[in-house]
Write a protein that holds these residues in place. Structure first.
Motif, PDB file in Angstrom:
ATOM      1  N   ASP A   1     -25.447   3.032   2.119  1.00 56.10           N
ATOM      2  CA  ASP A   1     -26.022   3.184   3.455  1.00 56.10           C
ATOM      3  C   ASP A   1     -25.654   4.565   3.996  1.00 56.10           C
ATOM      4  O   ASP A   1     -24.799   5.246   3.435  1.00 56.10           O
ATOM      5  CB  ASP A   1     -25.397   2.069   4.326  1.00 56.10           C
ATOM      6  CG  ASP A   1     -26.014   1.958   5.700  1.00 56.10           C
ATOM      7  OD1 ASP A   1     -27.024   2.640   5.978  1.00 56.10           O
ATOM      8  OD2 ASP A   1     -25.485   1.177   6.520  1.00 56.10           O
TER       9      ASP A   1
ATOM     10  N   ASN B   1     -20.164  -8.904   5.383  1.00 59.03           N
ATOM     11  CA  ASN B   1     -21.285  -9.408   6.162  1.00 59.03           C
ATOM     12  C   ASN B   1     -21.789 -10.653   5.453  1.00 59.03           C
ATOM     13  O   ASN B   1     -21.687 -10.760   4.226  1.00 59.03           O
ATOM     14  CB  ASN B   1     -22.402  -8.368   6.265  1.00 59.03           C
ATOM     15  CG  ASN B   1     -21.962  -7.151   7.069  1.00 59.03           C
ATOM     16  OD1 ASN B   1     -21.236  -7.279   8.051  1.00 59.03           O
ATOM     17  ND2 ASN B   1     -22.369  -5.976   6.638  1.00 59.03           N
TER      18      ASN B   1
ATOM     19  N   ARG C   1     -24.863 -11.790   5.264  1.00 57.12           N
ATOM     20  CA  ARG C   1     -26.326 -11.646   5.266  1.00 57.12           C
ATOM     21  C   ARG C   1     -26.680 -10.391   4.495  1.00 57.12           C
ATOM     22  O   ARG C   1     -25.806  -9.615   4.111  1.00 57.12           O
ATOM     23  CB  ARG C   1     -26.769 -11.501   6.722  1.00 57.12           C
ATOM     24  CG  ARG C   1     -25.811 -10.513   7.415  1.00 57.12           C
ATOM     25  CD  ARG C   1     -26.358  -9.776   8.549  1.00 57.12           C
ATOM     26  NE  ARG C   1     -25.359  -8.869   9.105  1.00 57.12           N
ATOM     27  CZ  ARG C   1     -25.216  -7.599   8.777  1.00 57.12           C
ATOM     28  NH1 ARG C   1     -26.010  -7.046   7.861  1.00 57.12           N
ATOM     29  NH2 ARG C   1     -24.298  -6.843   9.327  1.00 57.12           N
TER      30      ARG C   1
ATOM     31  N   GLY D   1     -27.873  -6.581   3.976  1.00 52.83           N
ATOM     32  CA  GLY D   1     -27.650  -5.356   4.734  1.00 52.83           C
ATOM     33  C   GLY D   1     -28.962  -4.792   5.247  1.00 52.83           C
ATOM     34  O   GLY D   1     -30.022  -4.988   4.656  1.00 52.83           O
ATOM     35  N   ASP D   2     -28.864  -4.079   6.333  1.00 53.22           N
ATOM     36  CA  ASP D   2     -30.018  -3.398   6.903  1.00 53.22           C
ATOM     37  C   ASP D   2     -29.584  -1.963   7.153  1.00 53.22           C
ATOM     38  O   ASP D   2     -28.659  -1.763   7.939  1.00 53.22           O
ATOM     39  CB  ASP D   2     -30.411  -4.100   8.215  1.00 53.22           C
ATOM     40  CG  ASP D   2     -31.719  -3.588   8.790  1.00 53.22           C
ATOM     41  OD1 ASP D   2     -32.139  -2.477   8.400  1.00 53.22           O
ATOM     42  OD2 ASP D   2     -32.316  -4.281   9.624  1.00 53.22           O
TER      43      ASP D   2
ATOM     44  N   GLU E   1     -30.044  -1.506   3.668  1.00 50.77           N
ATOM     45  CA  GLU E   1     -29.913  -1.601   2.208  1.00 50.77           C
ATOM     46  C   GLU E   1     -31.028  -2.461   1.590  1.00 50.77           C
ATOM     47  O   GLU E   1     -31.557  -2.133   0.523  1.00 50.77           O
ATOM     48  CB  GLU E   1     -28.557  -2.200   1.820  1.00 50.77           C
ATOM     49  CG  GLU E   1     -27.372  -1.275   2.055  1.00 50.77           C
ATOM     50  CD  GLU E   1     -26.727  -1.505   3.404  1.00 50.77           C
ATOM     51  OE1 GLU E   1     -27.454  -1.843   4.371  1.00 50.77           O
ATOM     52  OE2 GLU E   1     -25.503  -1.349   3.508  1.00 50.77           O
TER      53      GLU E   1
HETATM   54  N1  GLY Z   1     -26.018  -1.535   6.700  1.00 49.61           N
HETATM   55  C1  GLY Z   1     -24.897  -2.151   7.286  1.00 49.61           C
HETATM   56  C2  GLY Z   1     -25.127  -3.535   7.710  1.00 49.61           C
HETATM   57  O1  GLY Z   1     -26.145  -4.140   7.428  1.00 49.61           O
HETATM   58  O2  GLY Z   1     -24.250  -4.079   8.364  1.00 49.61           O
END
Ligand code: GLY
Ligand code: AMP
Length: 426
Positions: free
Chosen positions: A212, A285, A287, A289-290, A292
């Motif tokens: 990221d 996390n 869940r 990744g965002d 990713e």
């Molecule tokens: N990219 C970091 C997150 O999803 O927490």
């Protein structure tokens, strides 16, 4: 089958885009979704935190399978609630979701099961925390215990900065109850990588690794954001390193939870810092990744829905027996385009142009993170607006491809980093 996806960001668009390709998916819904997601799923205006509303919707529509994107509904116990009503759902239950919802819980678990992480101390008293800083000095890292939308971590370079962070979290309560306890931990150095796996608590199948870009400006400068871009694979994670992280971080954590009576099912994401002393866990996390996910899923050849179903039925061993997940060997780079001012205050409602053109491009997918539909036009509706993903034979080619698409897209004040993926070239 009828599938419901919960959430409204770029991650959920990537999930919807991928699940829509499954032969098992007859009809897709998303709550609340966004304008981009509405092209592949029927969006319904129910917030991701509205567990009762989502449950009523799932019953009314006879949803066969629900996929939860963000951490908040998971930490509120959406999985327990749906399962109590005999509804199939993908994700960890409330107890398991504490791995993300409470950093104190996560750190203590890591300590109990020798999961490598930075040395730390926990405080619920401001004066004691301040004394610790005075004694141990800076740099150090201050973390609010609870969920703080990715803003609860301060890497303090000086004692003053550390004390100010403690005051704002514990005294001014900028994150509310999430800051009732804090962790003060050693400051680590190194590159970061995201290791994401799918598990049914017995079987663990890794997804492709990724990296990221958390800071807003090129060269990793400026404030932290939700993530300004990602690439996959992350060449810095050698096979050997990957194996070490799987053994020491992922398996120890899932096995440790199981020993404490918590069956972890769903996605587990470990944020890892690759230090000179070896990999260290920064966070978990519960869940995807965002952003990713927007760089990983375009590379996934397997049927994601099938894998998620298998995980929720504790039959992931069937997927492993068939060789696990299958990946496109090409690289993927996702560049996030954000609104002017993000991660601070930003404008919404700007018209986005160029999306018709990028839709025709080969090896490009534009994921919507915050867009709204207005009479056939796309408008910006949040901080991170789009994730522009490009595939290429090498990271270099994938970077070129995604920026070729970014060049075609415009909206007033659009900000994006120009160096996504560059680290992988070094
Ligand atoms: N990219 C970091 C997150 O999803 O927490
Ligand atoms: P977290 O939400 O715990 O992942 O923290 C957010 C970001 O803060 C991470 O991605 C790192 O860049 C940074 N960070 C967290 N913990 C540490 C640490 N112990 N040392 C240095 N940086 C850290």
């Amino acid at each position: 089958m009828k599938v419901l996806i919960i959430g409204s960001g770029g991650r959920e668009h990537a999930l919807a885009w991928k699940i829509a390709q499954s032969s098992l998916a007859d009809k897709l819904f998303c709550a609340p979704g966004n304008a981009g997601i509405s092209r592949v799923a029927e969006c319904t205006d129910i917030k991701a935190e509205d567990i009762k509303g989502l449950l009523a919707f799932a019953k009314k529509e006879r949803i066969d399978f629900t996929v939860v994107g963000p951490e908040i509904p998971l930490s509120l116990g959406i999985v327990d609630e749906f399962q109590n009503h005999k509804l199939k759902v993908f994700g960890p239950n409330k107890k398991a979701a504490r791995l993300e919802a409470s950093k104190v819980f996560a750190k203590q678990l890591m300590a109990r099961y020798q999961v490598p992480t930075a040395d730390f101390k926990i405080f619920d008293n401001l004066e004691e925390a301040k004394r610790h800083i005075e004694k141990n000095g800076a740099p150090c890292v201050i973390k609010a215990d609870g969920l703080a939308a990715g803003k609860g971590v301060v890497v303090a370079k000086s004692q003053e900065e550390a004390t100010a962070a403690l005051k704002s979290i514990m005294q001014d309560k900028v994150f509310g109850d999430a800051g009732a306890r804090v962790i003060i931990e050693d400051c680590l150095e190194g590159q970061e990588a995201s290791i994401i796996v799918v598990t049914d608590s017995r079987e663990v199948i890794p997804l492709a690794c990724s990296q990221d870009h958390k800071r807003i400006y090129d060269g990793d400068l400026g404030p932290n954001t939700g993530g300004m871009g990602a690439y996959s694979p992350a060449p810095i994670v050698s096979n050997e390193l990957f194996k070490e992280i799987m053994d020491k971080v992922i398996h120890r954590t899932i096995d440790g939870l199981a020993r404490e009576g918590i069956d972890y099912k769903g996605i587990l994401y470990a944020g890892i810092m690759l230090t000179k002393e070896g990999p260290r866990t920064l966070e978990f996390n519960v869940r995807f990744g965002d952003p990713e996910t927007q760089a990983i899923l375009p590379r996934l050849k397997s049927d994601l829905l099938e894998v998620m179903l298998a995980a929720s039925e504790q039959k992931l061993n069937n997927v492993s027996r068939l060789g696990g997940l299958s990946w496109d060997s090409r690289a993927c780079v996702c560049v996030v385009m954000a609104s002017k001012g993000y991660p601070g205050d930003y404008q919404k409602g700007q018209e986005i142009s160029g999306l018709d053109e990028t839709a025709k491009m080969k090896d490009v997918v534009v994921f919507h993170a915050a867009t709204a539909d207005s009479k056939g036009k796309y408008l910006t509706s949040g901080g991170r607006v789009l994730g522009v993903a490009g595939l290429g034979n090498t990271i270099y080619d994938a970077i070129s491809r995604s920026y070729q698409a970014v060049d075609k897209i415009s909206f007033e004040g659009a900000h994006y980093r120009k160096d996504i993926g560059k680290k992988a070239l070094a």
